[in-house]
Design a protein around this motif. Structure first.
Motif, PDB file in Angstrom:
ATOM      1  N   ASP A 157      -2.144   5.433  -4.340  1.00  0.00           N
ATOM      2  CA  ASP A 157      -1.102   6.420  -4.066  1.00  0.00           C
ATOM      3  C   ASP A 157      -1.463   7.806  -4.585  1.00  0.00           C
ATOM      4  O   ASP A 157      -0.971   8.816  -4.079  1.00  0.00           O
ATOM      5  CB  ASP A 157       0.214   5.954  -4.684  1.00  0.00           C
ATOM      6  N   ARG A 206       4.244   1.451  -1.119  1.00  0.00           N
ATOM      7  CA  ARG A 206       3.814   2.025   0.160  1.00  0.00           C
ATOM      8  C   ARG A 206       2.693   1.140   0.686  1.00  0.00           C
ATOM      9  O   ARG A 206       1.638   1.061   0.088  1.00  0.00           O
ATOM     10  CB  ARG A 206       3.295   3.445  -0.044  1.00  0.00           C
ATOM     11  N   TRP A 263       5.707   8.718  -2.987  1.00  0.00           N
ATOM     12  CA  TRP A 263       5.789   8.447  -1.552  1.00  0.00           C
ATOM     13  C   TRP A 263       7.152   7.868  -1.203  1.00  0.00           C
ATOM     14  O   TRP A 263       7.589   6.892  -1.799  1.00  0.00           O
ATOM     15  CB  TRP A 263       4.696   7.468  -1.147  1.00  0.00           C
ATOM     16  N   THR A 272      10.085   7.332   2.375  1.00  0.00           N
ATOM     17  CA  THR A 272      10.081   7.210   3.835  1.00  0.00           C
ATOM     18  C   THR A 272      10.878   8.328   4.499  1.00  0.00           C
ATOM     19  O   THR A 272      11.812   8.883   3.913  1.00  0.00           O
ATOM     20  CB  THR A 272      10.707   5.867   4.255  1.00  0.00           C
ATOM     21  N   PHE A 314       5.678   6.748   5.565  1.00  0.00           N
ATOM     22  CA  PHE A 314       5.647   7.273   4.193  1.00  0.00           C
ATOM     23  C   PHE A 314       5.034   8.669   4.139  1.00  0.00           C
ATOM     24  O   PHE A 314       3.999   8.920   4.739  1.00  0.00           O
ATOM     25  CB  PHE A 314       4.824   6.351   3.291  1.00  0.00           C
TER      26      PHE A 314
END
Lengths: 251, 194
Positions: free
Chosen positions: A45, A250, B116, B118, B135
């Motif tokens: 990330d 994610r 991150w 959505t 994302f």
């Protein structure tokens, strides 16, 4: 929903990654750009580059490396290590770093945090705190954890937040390198007493350790180095398993 | 294609320039009104504090120029916020393109939101080939209140406008230049807008 972050940390010296890195697929395991790209592709990330250069010349090479990373990597990255002035930060951000991480210089000169936050915005100022639990009290340490200060870690973290830090990277020196899990009680206490994100660091050995850092430790992000570099845990496996445990990821 | 990134001293714009370079476009950093006016596409970036960024725009008279632009304009992060009517950050007026206010997240959540999240309710060509709940990377302490011009929403503390559009003006709260392949797709889409 905001997801929890998984952050590989790369040590950099003279513009090259150090520590043995065991990626057979890489043509050049010392090339930070290639390694960073690989981590980004695997689903990291964010990335943290920790500059352990000792000389000015080596530091200038790091700036060139930052520029190359920014050119090729499309996820955020932080650069830390040896940053002690507004000029240092300016150079790094202008080279394309998204965030900087300050540590010893903030302890020696806490006003630096205010100055950096005012000039560049809190979103790009991470304060790294190395601390060790001694006789039941968490004490902040300098110089990579080797020199104790008089600062209580929770007091210092509070001060850092009020001076304008955007996030805290907390490394437990008791756990670092042990692969026995993160310092979850201290993490949870930090997370509850502060209102900025906390990155957990030090102690990652298994996927279960990451689960605990996010559940028991209430961390917003977890950082690790060797378990990723030596392929002991792969990022896709880790993120899938965390997702299965109900931790937002994610994917 | 002539793409310019408005350089008014607000934050790190190197990453943006590199993001366009990865798409094969040499975006130019400029604060010169004549260069901005004739560009095919204009990027209006910004990180940092709203009222001081607004002051910098006024100093260079860009506050008068930007609202007159006719080509597609993309405000990113603080750039998007400055295109709104006003911001609670430093109690400043904005450029008034987007008819909404920018407010601070409550302390129920950690501030800044960092990481991150959505984007949903996608409503514009800007999101071509981008799926619902994709994302994007965000770092911010203030958010735009949803309104009729909202083309994407994100949930943090509450549902807020993570993208806005009014005529040729687009704004995104997230950082497409730092949002992996999906972010690159959004920039690609922006480059194809008329």
């Amino acid at each position: 929903m905001l997801t929890k972050r998984i952050i590989p940390c790369l040590d950099i010296k003279n513009g090259r990654t150090v520590k043995g890195i065991n990626f057979k697929q890489l043509r050049d395991a010392g090339d930070p750009v290639e390694l960073a790209k690989r981590y980004a592709d695997m689903g990291a990330d964010e990335l943290v580059f920790l500059d352990i250069s000792a000389t000015l010349e080596e530091r200038n090479t790091t700036l060139e490396m930052v520029l190359k990373v920014a050119e090729h990597i499309n996820i955020p990255f932080t650069v830390g290590g040896g940053i002690s002035s507004i000029e240092d930060v300016d150079r790094l951000l202008k080279s394309g770093a998204d965030k900087v991480s300050v540590n010893s210089s903030a302890i020696k000169n806490p006003e630096l945090i205010n100055a950096l936050s005012n000039k560049f915005g809190k979103q790009c100022i991470t304060v790294a705190i190395d601390a060790k639990e001694i006789d039941g009290e968490w004490i902040v340490h300098l110089a990579g954890g080797s020199i104790p200060t008089k600062l209580n870690m929770f007091d210092w973290a509070k001060e850092v937040e009020s001076r304008g830090a955007g996030e805290i990277l907390f490394t437990s020196m008791n756990n670092d390198g042990t692969k026995s899990g993160f310092a979850n009680s201290a993490l949870a206490k930090l997370s509850q007493s502060l209102n900025i994100p906390i990155i957990a660091s030090g102690g990652a050995g298994t996927i279960q350790h990451f689960v605990a850092a996010f559940t028991l430790g209430q961390a917003d992000a977890a950082l690790a180095a060797s378990v990723f570099h030596f392929n002991e845990i792969t990022i896709p496996d880790l993120k899938r398993e965390l997702q299965n445990k109900g931790i937002p990821m994610r994917l | 294609m002539n793409v310019v990134i408005i350089d008014y001293g607000a934050g790190n714009i190197k990453s943006l320039q590199f993001a366009f370079k990865r798409l094969g476009v040499a975006a130019k950093l400029t604060s010169i009104p004549e260069e901005i006016s004739v560009a095919d596409k204009v990027i209006f970036p910004g990180v940092g504090e709203a009222s001081s960024a607004m002051e910098m725009l006024k100093k260079s008279k860009l506050d008068l120029l930007i609202p007159t632009l006719k080509q597609p304009v993309l405000g990113i992060c603080l750039g998007m916020q400055l295109l709104c009517n006003s911001s609670e950050e430093g109690s400043t007026n904005g450029l008034g393109i987007f008819n909404t206010e920018v407010k601070q997240f409550s302390t129920v959540v950690k501030v800044p939101q960092m990481g991150w999240n959505t984007i949903t309710n996608l409503k514009s060509g800007l999101f071509k080939n981008i799926k619902e709940d994709a994302f994007m990377y965000l770092v911010h302490s203030f958010y735009a209140v949803t309104n009729a011009q909202t083309i994407a929403t994100t949930h943090y503390d509450l549902d807020y406008a993570s993208a806005l559009q009014h005529n040729n003006f687009y704004g995104v709260q997230f950082h497409p230049e730092k949002s992996g392949e999906i972010g690159a797709q959004l920039l690609r889409n922006f480059l194809t807008l008329e």
